[in-house]
Design a protein around this motif. Structure first.
Motif, PDB file in Angstrom:
ATOM      1  N   ASP A  50      -4.662  -4.693   0.978  1.00 52.27           N
ATOM      2  CA  ASP A  50      -4.331  -4.063   2.255  1.00 52.27           C
ATOM      3  C   ASP A  50      -3.840  -2.634   1.990  1.00 52.27           C
ATOM      4  N   SER A  51      -3.630  -1.896   3.064  1.00 52.50           N
ATOM      5  CA  SER A  51      -3.290  -0.475   2.912  1.00 52.50           C
ATOM      6  C   SER A  51      -1.974  -0.278   2.164  1.00 52.50           C
ATOM      7  N   PHE A  81      -5.360   8.305  -0.411  1.00 53.18           N
ATOM      8  CA  PHE A  81      -5.782   7.062   0.232  1.00 53.18           C
ATOM      9  C   PHE A  81      -7.182   7.206   0.811  1.00 53.18           C
ATOM     10  N   ALA A 114     -10.480   5.040   0.185  1.00 53.92           N
ATOM     11  CA  ALA A 114     -11.051   4.312   1.330  1.00 53.92           C
ATOM     12  C   ALA A 114     -12.540   4.618   1.515  1.00 53.92           C
TER      13      ALA A 114
END
Length: 81
Positions: free
Chosen positions: A37-38, A57, A61
């Motif tokens: 998860d983030s 990030f 992603a």
């Protein structure tokens, strides 16, 4: 200077958050499908920054496999040396 990030270290970091052994991490797997998860991804980014690898990030992603993450991290690491 911090110790460089190795492929073995990368796998071990992923395994810790995926609840796997490092040799069970499939580098061809999509990180989001793998269960990251983030929050875990941000924590990994912070850990990798401590080794001198600067990634965001969004950059992670945009990539669809752990192998692509490693390619980015290793390229950045080489550029920083």
């Amino acid at each position: 200077m911090p110790a460089p990030l190795t492929l073995e270290g990368f796998r071990a970091d992923l395994a810790e958050y995926l609840y796997l052994r490092p040799d069970e991490v499939d580098l061809d797997e999509n990180p989001l499908y793998a269960g990251l998860d983030s929050l875990r991804i941000v924590t990994l980014i912070e850990r990798w920054r401590e080794t001198g690898v600067d990634v965001t990030f969004v950059e992670l992603a945009e990539r669809t496999s752990f192998a692509q993450w490693w390619q980015l991290l290793s390229t950045r690491q080489e550029a920083a040396r």
